[in-house]
Write a protein that holds these residues in place. Structure first.
Motif, mmCIF file in Angstrom:
data_model
loop_
_atom_site.group_PDB
_atom_site.id
_atom_site.type_symbol
_atom_site.label_atom_id
_atom_site.label_comp_id
_atom_site.label_asym_id
_atom_site.label_seq_id
_atom_site.Cartn_x
_atom_site.Cartn_y
_atom_site.Cartn_z
ATOM 1 N N GLN A 188 -106.732 78.543 29.456
ATOM 2 C CA GLN A 188 -106.526 77.777 30.587
ATOM 3 C C GLN A 188 -106.654 76.452 30.512
ATOM 4 O O GLN A 188 -107.412 76.071 29.914
ATOM 5 N N PHE A 189 -105.444 75.538 30.814
ATOM 6 C CA PHE A 189 -105.706 73.984 30.736
ATOM 7 C C PHE A 189 -105.276 73.604 32.121
ATOM 8 O O PHE A 189 -104.408 74.204 32.644
ATOM 9 N N LEU A 190 -105.911 72.720 32.467
ATOM 10 C CA LEU A 190 -105.920 72.313 33.938
ATOM 11 C C LEU A 190 -105.018 70.741 33.734
ATOM 12 O O LEU A 190 -105.697 70.046 32.979
ATOM 13 N N TYR A 191 -104.069 70.825 34.594
ATOM 14 C CA TYR A 191 -103.295 69.476 34.475
ATOM 15 C C TYR A 191 -103.196 68.938 35.752
ATOM 16 O O TYR A 191 -102.890 69.481 36.750
ATOM 17 N N ARG A 192 -103.601 67.712 35.907
ATOM 18 C CA ARG A 192 -103.731 67.073 37.288
ATOM 19 C C ARG A 192 -102.447 65.736 37.248
ATOM 20 O O ARG A 192 -102.536 65.057 36.296
ATOM 21 N N LEU A 193 -101.735 65.711 38.314
ATOM 22 C CA LEU A 193 -100.806 64.685 38.461
ATOM 23 C C LEU A 193 -101.135 64.049 39.696
ATOM 24 O O LEU A 193 -101.296 64.447 40.772
ATOM 25 N N ARG A 194 -101.154 62.546 39.596
ATOM 26 C CA ARG A 194 -101.366 61.876 40.874
ATOM 27 C C ARG A 194 -100.247 60.690 40.982
ATOM 28 O O ARG A 194 -99.915 59.995 40.016
ATOM 29 N N LEU A 195 -100.167 60.479 42.473
ATOM 30 C CA LEU A 195 -99.045 59.474 42.739
ATOM 31 C C LEU A 195 -99.858 58.550 43.575
ATOM 32 O O LEU A 195 -100.296 59.001 44.665
ATOM 33 N N TYR A 196 -99.900 57.193 43.156
ATOM 34 C CA TYR A 196 -100.234 56.060 43.836
ATOM 35 C C TYR A 196 -99.533 55.071 44.385
ATOM 36 O O TYR A 196 -98.597 54.722 43.564
ATOM 37 N N GLU B 17 -108.186 68.072 31.259
ATOM 38 C CA GLU B 17 -109.482 68.004 30.952
ATOM 39 C C GLU B 17 -109.834 67.743 29.326
ATOM 40 O O GLU B 17 -110.805 67.327 28.906
ATOM 41 N N SER B 18 -109.042 68.680 28.602
ATOM 42 C CA SER B 18 -108.985 68.758 27.198
ATOM 43 C C SER B 18 -107.800 68.844 26.818
ATOM 44 O O SER B 18 -106.762 69.703 27.229
ATOM 45 N N THR B 19 -107.282 67.955 25.629
ATOM 46 C CA THR B 19 -105.959 68.273 24.819
ATOM 47 C C THR B 19 -105.858 69.330 23.872
ATOM 48 O O THR B 19 -105.020 69.327 23.109
ATOM 49 N N GLU B 20 -107.071 70.052 23.613
ATOM 50 C CA GLU B 20 -107.303 70.810 22.303
ATOM 51 C C GLU B 20 -107.664 71.934 22.859
ATOM 52 O O GLU B 20 -108.767 72.331 23.609
ATOM 53 N N GLY B 21 -107.167 73.388 22.511
ATOM 54 C CA GLY B 21 -107.600 74.463 22.971
ATOM 55 C C GLY B 21 -106.809 75.680 22.258
ATOM 56 O O GLY B 21 -106.091 75.419 21.314
ATOM 57 N N TYR B 22 -106.928 76.998 22.806
ATOM 58 C CA TYR B 22 -106.382 78.105 22.052
ATOM 59 C C TYR B 22 -105.302 78.814 22.813
ATOM 60 O O TYR B 22 -105.077 78.439 24.027
ATOM 61 N N PRO C 276 -96.532 61.078 29.346
ATOM 62 C CA PRO C 276 -96.640 62.297 28.828
ATOM 63 C C PRO C 276 -97.727 62.699 28.055
ATOM 64 O O PRO C 276 -98.436 61.723 27.931
ATOM 65 N N ILE C 277 -97.944 64.104 28.196
ATOM 66 C CA ILE C 277 -99.292 64.640 27.315
ATOM 67 C C ILE C 277 -98.905 65.573 26.523
ATOM 68 O O ILE C 277 -97.869 66.467 26.623
ATOM 69 N N THR C 278 -99.704 65.415 25.272
ATOM 70 C CA THR C 278 -99.244 66.426 24.032
ATOM 71 C C THR C 278 -100.737 67.274 24.144
ATOM 72 O O THR C 278 -101.507 66.772 23.852
ATOM 73 N N LEU C 279 -100.668 68.541 23.869
ATOM 74 C CA LEU C 279 -101.842 69.574 23.673
ATOM 75 C C LEU C 279 -101.695 69.981 22.304
ATOM 76 O O LEU C 279 -100.761 70.292 21.721
#
Length: 561
Positions: free
Chosen positions: A151-159, A142-147, A242-245
């Motif tokens: 809490q960060f929410l990470y969603r992974l989907r397979l199509y 939802e957001s790539t920046e925080g403290y 890949p995702i970088t926070l």
């Protein structure tokens, strides 16, 4: 005649030779199709038209260009013109390891070998867009920046299109380095349409809490499986992006964080408290229970603070172990902690319970906020049969003497010579009496102590409160400690070398006032007995006037015998 016999023999021998070739053991091999796409799984059949007699099919040479996924064997019989033949058939599912023209090498069964086959494997037709692929994965936050610790929410989907075969579709879960993590949703399945094409979607949701500031990279997750699509089986292997926070350090208001006031980055927090069944009139020894509930959105229960009250002026506190709980929602974690505090008044008068406050950081508004519980004051009455002791005010003897001295300044020159003469005579008399009483001193002191112990023992045996019910016993015990031993706090017993008595009284308090402790009448009775016996061995505090010759610095003024 001989020539005819010879010709017939040659014909018979030729016929037997042909028959032998016709009935030779054969091992045949075939595939369902010889033009396939990369990732397609094909079936390879091997058939022996003779008794195998326990021989094992040798197909190790397949490993060079193919991966053997499964193998099945079946035996059957067939009848042709009344003649039965035993046959054995193997079904192998193989996956090409590379593209181009590949040779399926011959397989062997005993001394019999098959003929090799040639197939062609072409590259899969994948366009640049995801919607043109048979299967793909996507990851998002939802957001790539925080403290830190937020809490960060990470969603992974397979199509994927088609049907995933049972037992396949093995996913390597994401790895969250240097973070606490929890699975909020484990493989929810639904359907969606992308560019007019139907896809089946598998979704996973995770909550992660970075434990250090800086950049945090979440590596791609991979999944592999077997799809049945357009009448063919296909092995798919795909990975997510890949995702970088960017994780910022905790905000600081100039105050150090602790277990009771930790760094709390949350989207919402609630604090409630409630007193359970307060009596109309509160007396010394009553137990007042307060329940505090703290609820946080976006924090784990392990991140919540310790909420403990401490003993105060005129009361003791018994904190029950905290009760924690977590609820996992698609939107994140909701955690709760509930603490029960039992306040027991020990003296009459006003009992003031101080305020409680907790500071937290609102991640939605990016501002600090504070939760409060206001201070409360209770009026404490004496328990039935309890004597209320008022503090002794210091006398004004010194003031009176000073005033008298001021009024008599004019006569000082007459009084002091007389006073000096009087004290000189008194000192001589005292010296003479000390020499006379020196021999009898030890006997008198021993007699006094023996008489005091006897009186004390007699007094304790007459204290019927040692046999009273628990609350009455506790009230009278505190009264006895205050009146006879001048003990206001249990820690004062250390000065009397009575640490064991302090522990026994604290055990009795816990058994009496801590609700989480099972009330054991036999155990409480034994504790009361031990306390009374230990009290019987303690000496009451003497009047200072009676101890002027024992353990004081004045003794050094006198010569030692």
């Amino acid at each position: 005649m001989v020539k005819q016999i010879l010709q017939r023999g040659l014909v018979l021998l030729a016929a037997l030779s042909i028959s032998s070739l016709a009935w030779a053991d054969r091992l045949t091999m075939k595939v369902e199709r010889d033009l396939i796409e990369q990732g397609d799984i094909i079936s390879l059949w091997v058939e022996a038209d003779f008794q195998t007699l326990g021989n094992t099919l040798e197909y190790q040479q397949l490993d060079e260009n193919f991966q053997v996924l499964s193998r099945q064997r079946s035996n059957f019989y067939e009848f042709v013109n009344g003649v039965s033949n035993a046959k054995t058939r193997w079904h192998l599912r193989i996956l090409p390891k590379k593209t181009g023209k590949l040779i399926i090498p011959a397989v062997k069964l005993g001394d019999v070998s098959s003929q090799p086959l040639i197939i062609e494997v072409k590259q899969s037709n994948k366009a640049n867009g995801d919607s043109s692929q048979t299967a793909f994965m996507r990851a998002e936050v939802e957001s790539t920046e925080g403290y830190v610790q937020q809490q960060f929410l990470y969603r992974l989907r397979l199509y994927y299109r088609g049907k995933m075969l049972p037992g396949t579709g093995n996913m390597r879960p994401p790895i969250f380095n240097d973070s606490l993590s929890d699975t909020l949703q484990d493989e929810q399945t639904y359907s969606t349409v992308i560019d007019g094409k139907n896809y089946t979607v598998h979704e996973w949701v995770y909550a992660l809490f970075p434990q250090s500031s800086g950049e945090l990279t979440i590596a791609p997750s991979t999944i592999s499986g077997v799809l049945s699509f357009n009448g063919h089986q296909k092995v798919v292997e795909t990975e997510s992006n890949p995702i970088t926070l960017t994780v910022k350090p905790a905000q600081d208001l100039g105050q150090a964080y602790s277990k009771t006031q930790p760094w709390l980055p949350a989207s919402s927090m609630l604090l409630e408290h409630q007193w359970q069944t307060l009596p109309n009139e509160i007396k010394v020894g009553d137990s007042l229970s307060r329940v505090i509930t703290l609820q946080a959105y976006g924090l784990k229960a392990s991140q919540l603070p310790e909420i403990d009250a401490t003993d105060g002026n005129g009361y003791k506190v018994y904190n029950q172990p905290p009760q924690t709980a977590e609820e996992k929602l698609d939107s994140g974690i909701v955690s709760r902690v509930q603490v029960t505090q039992n306040f027991v008044p020990t003296t009459t008068g006003k009992m003031r319970i101080p305020a409680y406050q907790l500071r937290w950081f609102n991640t939605a508004t990016q501002q600090f906020e504070t939760l409060h519980i206001e201070a409360q004051v209770f009026d404490i009455k004496a328990a039935p049969g309890q004597v209320s002791y008022q503090p002794i005010e210091p006398t004004s003897t010194t003031s009176k003497i000073t005033d008298s001295t001021k009024s008599d300044d004019k006569s000082d020159w007459l009084i002091w010579p007389l006073v000096t003469t009087f004290f000189a005579i008194a000192w001589l008399v005292t010296l003479i009496m000390w020499w006379l009483a020196r021999g009898q001193k030890a006997q008198v002191i021993a007699a006094d102590e023996e008489q005091e112990s006897a009186l004390q023992a007699k007094a304790l045996t007459q204290n019927q409160w040692c046999q009273a019910e628990d609350k009455v016993f506790y009230q009278q015990l505190r009264q006895h400690l205050l009146e006879k031993l001048q003990i206001k706090q249990l820690s004062d017993l250390q000065a009397l070398d009575a640490g064991d008595l302090q522990q026994q009284i604290q055990q009795f308090e816990n058994a009496l006032y801590a609700p989480e402790t099972t009330h054991d009448n036999s155990k409480n009775a034994e504790l009361k007995k031990q306390i009374c016996e230990r009290l019987n061995k303690l000496k009451t505090v003497k009047d200072p006037k009676k101890t002027w010759t024992k353990n004081t610095e004045l003794q050094q003024l006198y010569p030692k015998p």
